[in-house]
Design a protein around this motif. Structure first.
Motif, short mmCIF file in Angstrom:
data_model
loop_
_atom_site.label_atom_id
_atom_site.label_comp_id
_atom_site.label_asym_id
_atom_site.label_seq_id
_atom_site.Cartn_x
_atom_site.Cartn_y
_atom_site.Cartn_z
N SER A 369 0.81 -1.22 0.00
CA SER A 369 0.00 0.00 0.00
C SER A 369 0.84 1.26 0.00
CB SER A 369 -0.93 0.01 1.22
OG SER A 369 -0.18 -0.16 2.42
N LYS A 822 -4.19 7.30 2.65
CA LYS A 822 -3.12 6.40 2.22
C LYS A 822 -2.30 5.95 3.41
CE LYS A 822 -1.22 4.23 -1.18
NZ LYS A 822 -1.98 3.16 -1.86
N ASP A 825 -4.16 3.25 5.24
CA ASP A 825 -4.02 1.97 4.53
C ASP A 825 -2.70 1.29 4.91
OD1 ASP A 825 -6.42 2.32 3.23
OD2 ASP A 825 -5.52 3.03 1.35
N GLN A 826 -1.65 2.08 4.98
CA GLN A 826 -0.32 1.53 5.30
C GLN A 826 -0.26 1.04 6.74
OE1 GLN A 826 1.82 5.04 4.27
NE2 GLN A 826 1.60 4.69 2.05
N GLU A 829 -2.20 -2.26 6.86
CA GLU A 829 -1.45 -3.35 6.24
C GLU A 829 -0.30 -3.79 7.15
OE1 GLU A 829 1.44 -4.52 2.48
OE2 GLU A 829 0.27 -2.66 2.35
#
Length: 849
Positions: A369, A822, A825-826, A829
């Motif tokens: 990601s 973003k 998302d990281q 993950e």
């Protein structure tokens, strides 16, 4: 008021009408938290039009005219736009727009906002200050709030006579207001700015003081601060004066304004902001007492001051055209801060310690990601999402890699050429590569495009084939599989290969290449010097050559990279955690702080793989490694390097907390007790370590002592040490008490999200802290600055219990963070990667112990 249709792009203004000059008059009322204002905007009209659109939000418009004629206006909150409609078309050519308005001094640390502090008499005092980046100048006055619309700004402030006022330019005129509603106030006019973007406008009003100016080759430099903190300004002035001189020499371009004020503010959402000539900071990154501050605390002040001054040229004088280019602004300032601090204090070995910061970028860039360094930015929320480790640390590391490949003087000549030909203008990223390439014989644009337009980074594998070294590249990634369509093509990798005492540059521009070696039997170092933005996987044969005596002969950053690469291999499933533990036990003779930082990162990560039943045995193993090193370092001695002191403090804390060593815990408690009676009489590194140890090993009485230390500390750094230590207690009730403290208003909103992040990172009670944040999600979003929300939850990635992982993942499926989408998302993950790592390694590691 008339209604105007929203244009197709709701975030970009039309270029038919562009600003050339703003004359802004503002009258803040600090007690009422409001302000009134007037702006006269000189514009150039390309083609006749009866409609002019500019940016404004959270402003009450009282009147608007174009060329003196009243116009209709409407304010669209959704698009943050003010639309002016004239009765007759405005002809092509120059025109003047006059707008009167009222606004609020908000508590969200953006636009024109309130900052507060308690003075020596115990009274709360208010400062009105600004933070315009990225798109918040529109909250202070109507404007074309995009970086490409550069203009001259003339700022005038009408304030109470006992208040201090400062803006981008020096004060040029002061007069008493004789009549009207502002009678008794003073009107202060500041010199015009150079042509610049709206996000660099700044003005600050409040009960502040300034140091006497330091003359830096004709440029006056001051530190502005709240009363009572003048004694903490010396170090900031010292690094400020050094960096200002050093940058003028490096760039070969004079400082582009008339003065530099460095302002220490009690409330500030970012670290600092590069407003031209009026640079704003958090207090903790400008005000410092070198006698009681740790090396890292002083280094942070030096870094941040140098970073912001670097922007006066790279960002202010030459500015990106749109927010997709913010990465280059920040990456270059990061590169320059390290370069300046390396010149300021060579003994700090700043390029070496930058390795740890670069590793933070590796961590994110190892995820599926991750994002390209540069990507399309459409909205203000997209721009907010650019301020991350990929922009700063990866970007800075890529520039360092390029500089090393080209040579320092060639790189410098290219930067100077870029600044000269683009002064006062706006650029795209490629303009810098073209300028540097024009001064070199290397394919700079092609090389750098391969790094900034595709996500991730390479793993360079090295093996021998006869007398040749074979280098291959592939994308490095952690556990989650890469979709074939997202796998990057090859990078153009400048690889420095050292064989014995000789080295050569190889441009790895394919999946594989062969390098003929003069002495293939000698130890071989790939990424010699350690500055390349890639990891290295040696064959067993080549890795074996780097053991023993050869290991000691490697540069510090090269040894650091070996450890950092090894830990990343554990996370990626390429190396067993037990093998990593045995590997770092081979560093018992290591005495460099940077290498030990990498070792400790790995040891802490390894410890997270174990449950409580096995953790005690792990602590004994860690203690056996650290105890002889701490004993060898002994007590502080006069004249020792800052880095030796830093190493001692780091290892004492690790031996006590990660190693659970009872004698070291007792020693730390004695150090902390001594520091409360004679702060300057105890080594600052040991005091900082002891503060954490007291928390990690303490109970309710210790909590009260540390809470008092937070509230009554003598310096910003000591206050933060105590505040963050409140998250480290091994007691769920005390951790939750710290969480409550963050929501109570006793902790400033600039700090509270980060304290909560530390609470969530608590090894045994992080899940309880997460549940607290989850339950207070709405309150946190309402109270804290927008840019801190995603940072607040960063440490959920450390929570790896199956039920907690499921809870976190499902919560954020329903509660997105638009301004950090973003990054979120990281984080999510990485939590999944960590959970898989623990499931994969915990049993085998426990068996090893």
């Amino acid at each position: 008021m008339s209604e105007v249709a929203t244009p197709a792009d709701p975030y970009r203004l039309d270029k038919n009408v562009v600003p050339e000059r703003y004359d802004v008059v503002l009258t803040p009322d600090l007690d009422a938290a409001t302000f009134s204002g007037f702006v006269a905007i000189t514009v150039a009209v390309a083609e006749p039009t009866d409609t002019i659109v500019l940016n404004a939000i959270e402003l009450d418009i009282r009147s608007a005219t174009i060329g003196g004629a009243p116009v209709q206006w409407s304010l669209d909150e959704a698009t943050e736009r003010l639309t002016l409609v004239a009765a007759e078309p405005v002809p092509a050519g120059p025109a003047t727009i006059d707008i009167a308005f009222d606004g609020i001094l908000n508590d969200k640390l953006r636009g024109f906002y309130r900052s507060t502090f308690v003075d020596g008499d115990g009274d709360e005092r208010v400062i009105a200050t600004t933070q315009m980046q990225a798109t918040d100048c529109r909250r202070a006055f109507p404007c074309w709030d995009e970086p490409e619309f550069k203009a001259v700004f003339g700022i005038t402030l009408i304030v109470d006579p006992d208040l201090f006022a400062v803006s981008n330019g020096p004060e040029v005129e002061r007069s008493a207001v004789q009549d009207g509603p502002d009678a008794g106030k003073v009107k202060i006019r500041f010199a015009d700015t150079m042509v610049m973007s709206t996000y660099l406008v700044a003005f600050v009003v409040g009960p502040l003081e300034a140091t006497d100016p330091v003359d830096v080759d004709g440029v006056p430099l001051r530190v502005v601060h709240v009363p009572g903190k003048a004694h903490l300004t010396g170090f900031g002035l010292q690094i400020g004066a050094f960096a200002l001189r050093w940058f003028q020499e490096y760039y070969g371009v004079p400082y582009p304004s008339d003065k530099v004020d460095l302002l220490a503010l009690p409330d500030f959402a970012a670290g600092a902001m590069e407003n031209l000539g009026c640079i704003t900071f958090r207090e903790s990154v400008l005000l410092v007492d070198p006698d009681t501050a740790t090396h890292s605390e002083q280094e942070t002040v030096a870094d941040v001051v140098a970073h912001e001054l670097a922007h006066m040229w790279f960002g202010d004088l030459v500015t990106m055209r749109w927010w997709n280019g913010i990465w280059l602004n920040e990456a270059f300032a990061t590169f320059m801060e390290i370069a300046a601090c390396d010149a300021f204090r060579p003994e700090w070995k700043r390029w070496t310690t930058f390795g740890l910061e670069r590793s933070m970028a590796f961590e994110t860039d190892s995820l599926t990601s991750t994002r390209p360094v540069e990507f399309e930015v459409k909205s203000p929320a997209d721009a907010d999402g650019m301020f991350d480790v990929l922009t700063y640390q990866k970007g800075g590391a890529l520039l360092r890699m390029l500089e090393q490949y080209l040579g320092a003087e060639t790189f410098r000549a290219g930067v100077a050429h870029y600044l000269r030909i683009h002064s006062y203008g706006n650029t795209e990223t490629g303009d810098l590569w073209d300028a540097i390439e024009s001064q070199s014989d290397k394919p700079v644009r092609e090389l750098m495009d391969s790094w900034i337009w595709q996500p991730g980074y390479p793993l360079v594998s090295a093996r021998l084939d006869g007398a040749d070294l074979v280098l291959t590249q592939q994308r490095f990634a952690f556990g989650e599989s890469l979709d074939d369509s997202s796998v990057a093509n090859t990078w153009l990798i400048p690889v420095n290969v050292r064989t014995g005492s000789s080295s050569q540059w190889v441009l790895l521009d394919a999946e594989s290449t062969r390098v003929t070696l003069d002495d293939p039997a000698a130890p071989i170092v790939v990424n010699a010097g350690g500055h390349g933005f890639y990891r290295v996987a040696y064959s067993d044969e080549l890795l074996g050559r780097l053991a023993g005596r050869a290991l000691a002969e490697l540069d510090t950053l090269e040894r650091y990279n070996l450890v950092d690469d090894a830990w990343s291999s554990v996370v990626a499933g390429r190396l067993a955690a037990a093998d990593f533990l045995r590997f770092v036990e081979g560093f018992a003779d290591e005495r460099d702080a940077a290498v030990w930082q990498a070792i400790l990162v790995g040891l802490r990560g390894t410890g997270r793989l174990l449950g409580d039943d096995d953790f005690g045995r792990y602590q004994a193993r860690v203690a056996a490694l650290l105890r002889p090193v701490v004993a060898d370092l002994g007590d502080p001695v006069d004249g020792e390097s800052d880095l030796v002191g830093k190493l001692r403090g780091s290892l004492v804390a690790a031996l006590a907390i990660l190693g659970g060593d009872a004698d070291t815990i007792a020693r730390a408690r004695a150090i902390y007790d001594a520091s409360t009676t004679d702060p300057a009489g105890v080594d600052p590194e040991l005091v900082a370590a002891a503060t954490s140890v007291v928390a990690a090993s303490g109970g309710i009485d210790d909590y009260e002592r540390l809470l008092d230390g937070f509230k009554n500390a003598a310096t910003p750094q000591d206050s933060l040490r105590h505040l963050y230590a409140l998250a480290e207690f091994d007691d769920e009730e005390l951790v939750l008490r710290t969480c409550e403290l963050c929501m109570s208003g006793e902790v400033k909103t600039q700090n509270a999200p980060f304290v909560l992040r530390f609470c969530i990172a608590n090894r045994r009670h992080g899940a309880a802290a997460w549940r607290f944040v989850r339950q207070h999600w709405g309150d946190a979003n309402a109270a804290f600055p927008n840019n801190t929300i995603v940072r607040m939850v960063d440490s959920v990635k450390l929570l790896t219990e199956e039920t907690v992982v499921a809870d976190v993942q499902s919560f954020f499926a329903e509660h997105p963070i638009p301004q950090g989408a973003k990054t979120l998302d990281q984080i999510l993950e990485r939590q999944r990667v960590n959970a898989a790592l623990r499931a994969r390694e915990s049993a085998a590691l426990a068996a090893e112990l």
